[in-house]
Design an enzyme around this catalytic site. Structure first.
Site, PDB file in Angstrom:
ATOM      1  CE  LYS A   1      -4.442   1.275   0.388  1.00 31.91           C
ATOM      2  NZ  LYS A   1      -5.729   0.109   0.383  1.00 31.91           N
TER       3      LYS A   1
ATOM      4  CB  ALA B   1     -17.431  -1.041   3.954  1.00 29.01           C
TER       5      ALA B   1
ATOM      6  CG  ASP C   1     -25.339   7.218   1.137  1.00 30.04           C
ATOM      7  OD1 ASP C   1     -24.703   6.870   0.176  1.00 30.04           O
ATOM      8  OD2 ASP C   1     -24.780   9.069   1.109  1.00 30.04           O
TER       9      ASP C   1
HETATM   10  P1  NAI Z   1     -17.958   6.222  -2.680  1.00 26.62           P
HETATM   11  O1  NAI Z   1     -16.982   6.562  -1.778  1.00 26.62           O
HETATM   12  O2  NAI Z   1     -18.776   5.367  -3.930  1.00 26.62           O
HETATM   13  O3  NAI Z   1     -19.509   5.423  -1.444  1.00 26.62           O
HETATM   14  C1  NAI Z   1     -19.850   5.820  -0.418  1.00 26.62           C
HETATM   15  C2  NAI Z   1     -21.690   5.746   0.115  1.00 26.62           C
HETATM   16  O4  NAI Z   1     -21.002   5.771   1.280  1.00 26.62           O
HETATM   17  C3  NAI Z   1     -21.088   6.890  -0.739  1.00 26.62           C
HETATM   18  O5  NAI Z   1     -22.782   7.875  -0.988  1.00 26.62           O
HETATM   19  C4  NAI Z   1     -21.207   7.790   0.837  1.00 26.62           C
HETATM   20  O6  NAI Z   1     -22.089   9.187   0.399  1.00 26.62           O
HETATM   21  C5  NAI Z   1     -21.790   6.901   1.531  1.00 26.62           C
HETATM   22  N1  NAI Z   1     -21.238   6.937   3.592  1.00 26.62           N
HETATM   23  C6  NAI Z   1     -21.201   7.867   3.650  1.00 26.62           C
HETATM   24  N2  NAI Z   1     -20.900   7.828   5.121  1.00 26.62           N
HETATM   25  C7  NAI Z   1     -22.297   7.423   5.117  1.00 26.62           C
HETATM   26  C8  NAI Z   1     -23.168   6.505   6.684  1.00 26.62           C
HETATM   27  N3  NAI Z   1     -22.176   7.313   8.247  1.00 26.62           N
HETATM   28  N4  NAI Z   1     -24.096   5.917   6.265  1.00 26.62           N
HETATM   29  C9  NAI Z   1     -24.085   6.076   5.333  1.00 26.62           C
HETATM   30  N5  NAI Z   1     -23.798   6.377   4.175  1.00 26.62           N
HETATM   31  C10 NAI Z   1     -22.427   7.031   4.471  1.00 26.62           C
HETATM   32  O7  NAI Z   1     -17.770   4.589  -2.012  1.00 26.62           O
HETATM   33  P2  NAI Z   1     -16.946   3.087  -2.952  1.00 26.62           P
HETATM   34  O8  NAI Z   1     -16.937   2.917  -3.788  1.00 26.62           O
HETATM   35  O9  NAI Z   1     -18.384   2.466  -3.572  1.00 26.62           O
HETATM   36  O10 NAI Z   1     -16.764   2.310  -1.697  1.00 26.62           O
HETATM   37  C11 NAI Z   1     -17.386   1.660  -0.396  1.00 26.62           C
HETATM   38  C12 NAI Z   1     -16.477   0.906   0.435  1.00 26.62           C
HETATM   39  O11 NAI Z   1     -16.181  -0.085   0.013  1.00 26.62           O
HETATM   40  C13 NAI Z   1     -15.263   1.624   0.837  1.00 26.62           C
HETATM   41  O12 NAI Z   1     -15.367   1.513   2.351  1.00 26.62           O
HETATM   42  C14 NAI Z   1     -14.475   1.213   0.265  1.00 26.62           C
HETATM   43  O13 NAI Z   1     -12.877   1.080   0.877  1.00 26.62           O
HETATM   44  C15 NAI Z   1     -14.531  -0.688  -0.270  1.00 26.62           C
HETATM   45  N6  NAI Z   1     -14.614  -1.235  -0.896  1.00 26.62           N
HETATM   46  C16 NAI Z   1     -14.647  -0.536  -2.197  1.00 26.62           C
HETATM   47  C17 NAI Z   1     -13.706  -1.035  -3.535  1.00 26.62           C
HETATM   48  C18 NAI Z   1     -14.162  -0.125  -5.135  1.00 26.62           C
HETATM   49  O14 NAI Z   1     -13.655  -1.078  -5.933  1.00 26.62           O
HETATM   50  N7  NAI Z   1     -14.296   0.775  -4.882  1.00 26.62           N
HETATM   51  C19 NAI Z   1     -13.254  -2.196  -3.004  1.00 26.62           C
HETATM   52  C20 NAI Z   1     -13.203  -2.993  -1.990  1.00 26.62           C
HETATM   53  C21 NAI Z   1     -13.753  -1.542  -0.712  1.00 26.62           C
END
Ligand code: NAI
Length: 347
Positions: free
Chosen positions: A79, A254, A201
Site C-alpha cells: 500500500k 466496506a 446513505d
Molecule cells: P463511494 O465513495 O463511491 O461511496 C460511499 C457512499 O457511502 C457514498 O454515497 C457516501 O455518501 C456514503 N456514506 C458515507 N458515510 C456514510 C454513512 N455513515 N452512512 C451511510 N452512507 C454513508 O465508495 P465505494 O467505492 O462505493 O466504496 C464503498 C466502501 O467499499 C468503502 O469502504 C471502500 O473502501 C470499500 N471498497 C471499495 C472498493 C471499490 O472497488 N470501489 C473495493 C474494496 C472496498
C-alpha cells in the site's frame, strides 16, 4: 517516530521519500511478496502527522496481503500513502503524481499501484506516464467498483445460504448501507435476484435514486433485516452497535468493518454470521489483476468473482467445525497460504 514504527512492523520493505517541492511524504509499504509482487492502492490524504501516514500505509499493506491470499490471487500485499499538507490541485497535483510515478517505477515492479482514497483513474493515468506498474487507469481494467459489487453479491448469497439453507435471495430483506459506486450497483444486483432491498446513505438523494426503500442513515443499526451489508465506511461493527443489530448476518464491501478484532467474537456471540470484509470485497482486486495482469476473459473474471462465494462457504464450514469465528478462519487461511509460499521459496 518512524524508527519505532518500522522496528515494530512485520512487513518486508518500506520506502520513504520526502518531496520537498510539495511538502508531501511518500510512503510505499511492501508487506509481503511471498505470493507475488506487492499490489495495493495509493491513498492521498492529509494526516495529523507524517508518522500517521506511515502507520496507515503499514496497516493497510498487511490487509492487502490477507486479501490477496484469501482470494488465492498471486500477488503480495502493499500500500502507498501520499501524506500531503493539503490536497493538491491542477499543475501541482500533476507534478506530484509524476514524481510519485518515478518513485514507483524505481522499485522495478515489486510494488504495483492502483487507486484508493482521493486517487481517481485520471490520476492513475498521470502516474502511468512515468511507471508501467499501475492498475485501474481509465484505459485498462475498468472501474473496480463493478467487480467489487458482483463479488459482494456472491458473498451475500453464500452468507444467506449458510444461515437460511439456500442462497436464494428472493424475499430476503437486505439492508445496503452506502449507495456509492459499489453500493448502488449492489442494490441493482440484489433487486434483480428478487431481494427486498433497503438502502441508506448520508446523502439521501443518492439512496433515493436506487429505487429501493430508503432508511434514514441514523436508523441503520437498529433496522430489522435478514442481512446487513456495510458498503460505506469502516468501523460500523463495534461493542456499541453489535447489541443493537437486528439482523442474522453481515456481508458487505466496506473495508475494516470491525472496529476492533474482538468484534468478530461479539458478532459470533450475538448469533450473527459475519462474512470477513476482505474476503467479501476482494472483487475489485480480482477484476484489476485478472483483466490487466492475468489476461482473463470476461467469463474467467465472472468465475473468479464467483469463487468469493466458494471461499466463504469453506470458511463458514471451517469455522463451525473448529468452533472459531469466520474472521479467525479467514486469518488462518491467509496465513497458511503465505507460509506455504514462503516455505516453497525457502525464505
Ligand atoms: P463511494 O465513495 O463511491 O461511496 C460511499 C457512499 O457511502 C457514498 O454515497 C457516501 O455518501 C456514503 N456514506 C458515507 N458515510 C456514510 C454513512 N455513515 N452512512 C451511510 N452512507 C454513508 O465508495 P465505494 O467505492 O462505493 O466504496 C464503498 C466502501 O467499499 C468503502 O469502504 C471502500 O473502501 C470499500 N471498497 C471499495 C472498493 C471499490 O472497488 N470501489 C473495493 C474494496 C472496498
Amino acid at each position: 517516530m518512524f524508527e519505532d514504527l518500522l522496528e515494530g512492523w512485520d512487513g518486508e520493505e518500506a520506502v520513504i521519500r520526502y518531496d520537498a517541492d510539495s511538502g508531501a511524504w511518500m510512503f510505499v509499504c511492501i508487506h509481503s511478496t511471498a505470493l507475488g509482487p506487492g499490489g495495493g492502492g495509493t491513498r492521498l490524504r492529509v494526516y495529523p502527522t507524517a508518522a500517521d501516514g506511515l502507520a496507515d500505509a503499514m496497516r493497510l499493506s498487511g490487509a492487502m496481503t490477507r486479501k490477496f491470499a484469501a482470494a488465492d490471487i498471486p500477488r503480495g500485499g502493499a500500500k502507498a500513502v501520499l501524506a500531503v499538507p493539503e490536497l493538491p490541485q491542477g499543475d501541482e497535483r500533476r507534478k506530484l503524481l509524476l514524481r510519485y510515478g518515478e518513485l514507483v517505477a524505481s522499485l522495478g515492479g515489486t510494488y504495483r499501484t492502483a487507486g484508493d482514497m482521493n486517487i481517481s483513474p485520471a490520476d492513475l493515468d498521470i502516474v502511468a506516464e512515468r511507471c508501467p506498474w499501475v492498475y485501474g487507469t481509465t484505459g485498462r481494467g475498468g472501474n473496480s467498483a463493478r467487480g467489487t459489487a458482483i463479488g459482494t453479491l456472491h458473498a451475500i448469497r453464500a452468507t444467506v445460504e449458510h444461515v437460511f439453507g439456500s442462497p436464494d435471495l428472493a424475499g430476503k430483506r437486505i439492508l445496503v448501507q452506502g449507495a456509492g459506486a459499489v453500493g448502488a450497483d449492489l442494490v441493482r444486483l440484489l433487486q434483480a435476484d428478487g431481494a427486498e432491498v433497503l438502502v441508506s446513505d448520508v446523502d439521501e438523494s443518492r439512496a433515493a435514486t436506487t429505487g429501493a426503500t430508503v432508511v434514514p442513515a441514523a436508523d441503520v443499526i437498529g433496522a430489522e433485516c435478514d442481512l446487513y451489508a456495510p458498503c460505506a465506511v469502516g468501523g460500523t461493527l463495534s461493542a456499541e452497535t453489535i447489541p443493537r443489530l437486528r439482523c442474522r448476518a453481515v456481508a458487505g464491501c466496506a473495508n475494516n468493518q470491525l472496529a476492533e478484532p474482538a468484534d468478530g467474537d461479539r458478532l459470533h456471540q450475538a448469533g450473527i454470521l459475519y462474512a470477513p470484509d476482505y474476503v467479501a470485497n476482494a472483487g475489485g482486486v480480482i477484476q484489476l489483476v485478472g483483466l490487466e495482469d492475468l489476461g482473463w476473459s470476461e467469463s474467467e473474471l465472472m468465475d473468479g468473482l464467483a469463487r468469493i462465494g466458494d471461499t466463504l462457504r469453506t470458511l463458514f464450514r471451517t469455522a463451525s467445525e473448529q468452533g472459531i469465528t469466520p474472521a479467525a478462519a479467514a486469518e488462518q487461511l491467509a496465513a497458511t497460504r503465505v507460509a506455504a509460499a514462503q516455505a516453497q521459496s525457502g525464505r
